[in-house]
Design a protein around this motif. Sequence first.
Motif, mmCIF file in Angstrom:
data_model
loop_
_atom_site.group_PDB
_atom_site.id
_atom_site.type_symbol
_atom_site.label_atom_id
_atom_site.label_comp_id
_atom_site.label_asym_id
_atom_site.label_seq_id
_atom_site.Cartn_x
_atom_site.Cartn_y
_atom_site.Cartn_z
ATOM 1 N N ARG A 1 -7.796 5.806 7.999
ATOM 2 C CA ARG A 1 -6.706 5.771 7.015
ATOM 3 C C ARG A 1 -5.400 6.254 7.634
ATOM 4 N NH1 ARG A 1 -4.711 9.368 2.836
ATOM 5 N NH2 ARG A 1 -3.764 8.138 1.151
ATOM 6 N N GLU A 2 -5.451 7.330 8.376
ATOM 7 C CA GLU A 2 -4.248 7.906 8.982
ATOM 8 C C GLU A 2 -3.562 6.926 9.923
ATOM 9 O OE1 GLU A 2 -3.284 10.840 12.733
ATOM 10 O OE2 GLU A 2 -5.273 10.922 11.793
ATOM 11 N N ASN B 1 -4.000 3.575 10.387
ATOM 12 C CA ASN B 1 -3.574 2.313 9.792
ATOM 13 C C ASN B 1 -2.357 2.506 8.908
ATOM 14 O OD1 ASN B 1 -5.564 -0.184 10.238
ATOM 15 N ND2 ASN B 1 -6.770 1.704 10.283
ATOM 16 N N ARG B 2 -2.367 3.561 8.123
ATOM 17 C CA ARG B 2 -1.215 3.810 7.257
ATOM 18 C C ARG B 2 0.036 4.073 8.094
ATOM 19 N NH1 ARG B 2 -0.835 7.589 1.813
ATOM 20 N NH2 ARG B 2 1.444 7.466 1.613
ATOM 21 N N GLU C 1 -6.995 -1.068 2.622
ATOM 22 C CA GLU C 1 -6.353 -0.156 1.664
ATOM 23 C C GLU C 1 -5.320 0.729 2.350
ATOM 24 O OE1 GLU C 1 -6.385 -0.115 -1.464
ATOM 25 O OE2 GLU C 1 -8.190 -1.149 -2.119
ATOM 26 N N ALA C 2 -5.616 1.170 3.577
ATOM 27 C CA ALA C 2 -4.659 2.000 4.307
ATOM 28 C C ALA C 2 -3.416 1.206 4.682
ATOM 29 C CB ALA C 2 -5.321 2.579 5.551
ATOM 30 N N LEU C 3 -3.597 -0.042 5.088
ATOM 31 C CA LEU C 3 -2.458 -0.889 5.410
ATOM 32 C C LEU C 3 -1.619 -1.172 4.172
ATOM 33 C CD1 LEU C 3 -4.338 -3.334 7.800
ATOM 34 C CD2 LEU C 3 -2.522 -1.744 8.484
ATOM 35 N N LYS C 4 -2.268 -1.362 3.058
ATOM 36 C CA LYS C 4 -1.564 -1.571 1.792
ATOM 37 C C LYS C 4 -0.752 -0.330 1.427
ATOM 38 C CE LYS C 4 -2.461 -2.799 -3.063
ATOM 39 N NZ LYS C 4 -3.531 -3.142 -4.036
ATOM 40 N N GLU C 5 -1.349 0.850 1.571
ATOM 41 C CA GLU C 5 -0.644 2.099 1.282
ATOM 42 C C GLU C 5 0.599 2.250 2.153
ATOM 43 O OE1 GLU C 5 -3.180 5.476 1.715
ATOM 44 O OE2 GLU C 5 -4.642 4.762 0.245
ATOM 45 N N GLY C 6 0.487 1.793 3.407
ATOM 46 C CA GLY C 6 1.594 1.927 4.337
ATOM 47 C C GLY C 6 2.717 0.930 4.132
ATOM 48 N N THR D 1 -2.679 -2.236 14.626
ATOM 49 C CA THR D 1 -3.925 -1.781 13.988
ATOM 50 C C THR D 1 -5.083 -2.740 14.227
ATOM 51 O OG1 THR D 1 -3.203 -2.860 11.917
ATOM 52 C CG2 THR D 1 -2.723 -0.495 12.158
ATOM 53 N N GLU E 1 3.439 1.990 7.933
ATOM 54 C CA GLU E 1 4.665 2.658 7.486
ATOM 55 C C GLU E 1 5.811 2.442 8.474
ATOM 56 O OE1 GLU E 1 2.935 6.398 4.807
ATOM 57 O OE2 GLU E 1 3.356 6.679 6.948
#
Length: 320
Positions: A84-85, A87-88, A138-143, A66, A92
Amino acid sequence: MPDPLRQLLASRDWLMADGATGTNLFNMGLPSNMAPELWNGDRPDAVRRLYRDAVEAGADLFLTNTFGGNASRLNLHGAAHRVRELNRAGAEMAREVADAAGRTVVVAGNIGPTGEIMVPMGSLSHPRAVEMFHEQAEALKEGGADVLWVETISSEQEFRAAAEAAQRADMPWCGMMSFDTIGRTIMGVTSAQLSALVERLPNPPLAYGANCGVGAADLLRTVRDFVASGNERPLVAKGNAGIPHLEAGHLHYDGTPEIMADYAVLARDLGVRIIGGCCGTTSAHLRAMREALERRPAGPRPSLEEIAAKLGGFTSVGGY
């Protein structure tokens, strides 16, 4: 609960990070004009292989695919709406690989520079830079990333923006600059200035240091300056596998696994806590580095002459 990276740093003298992202994906067929992050959606099999190769080579920490996943850089490929897509997804897949490793392996959510120049020299404002970094964080955190890994930064302003974004995301982070212009970043920042900057931030990084640049020897010269600054925060060294040369239209790095093994041991003996490779570093390099770190006994802090003798010399003189 303490984050995994903090726990490992508390229990280990050194950790090994991964190698190159772009180099290894290009070797798998990534077109040179394509953003690597797009493969998080288009070729997840290749991205998972990249991650597994690093873990199987002995990495304690590896970066998500990323690096260029912010809105500004993805906009160059018509994909700013996919921050977001992508990075997440990158995080993941990394989480899956790390959790299957059978040991503690840290997922580092990789955040590179925006590709823009900040005010007053450029047009990128501080609030906009923070916004872009925060969206990615935030997207990396979500993943499922354990820590944010901010690297290849060249200006104090952009470093501060990334630090603020990490704070907003409530994520631990590490921060690196790239010193590739006679001991300075392309925006003129010195190693001493970075050592001082990290301590002035409201949320200092867990570790700081240097990545990329023009060669492993030059990077370790910068590391010596970090050590001389007196800052005792854990250091990161992620040097290139030698110097790139253009051959038949492709970049090839001249650093052998044996040279990178020497680099890893020299970095450890300088006091670096997180040791990895950057451009040109493959799993073969990582395996040699891990073996050397485990088998060679710790030695005294190497001199500049010893570093130059083992790694092929420096690309520049003065400016340090």
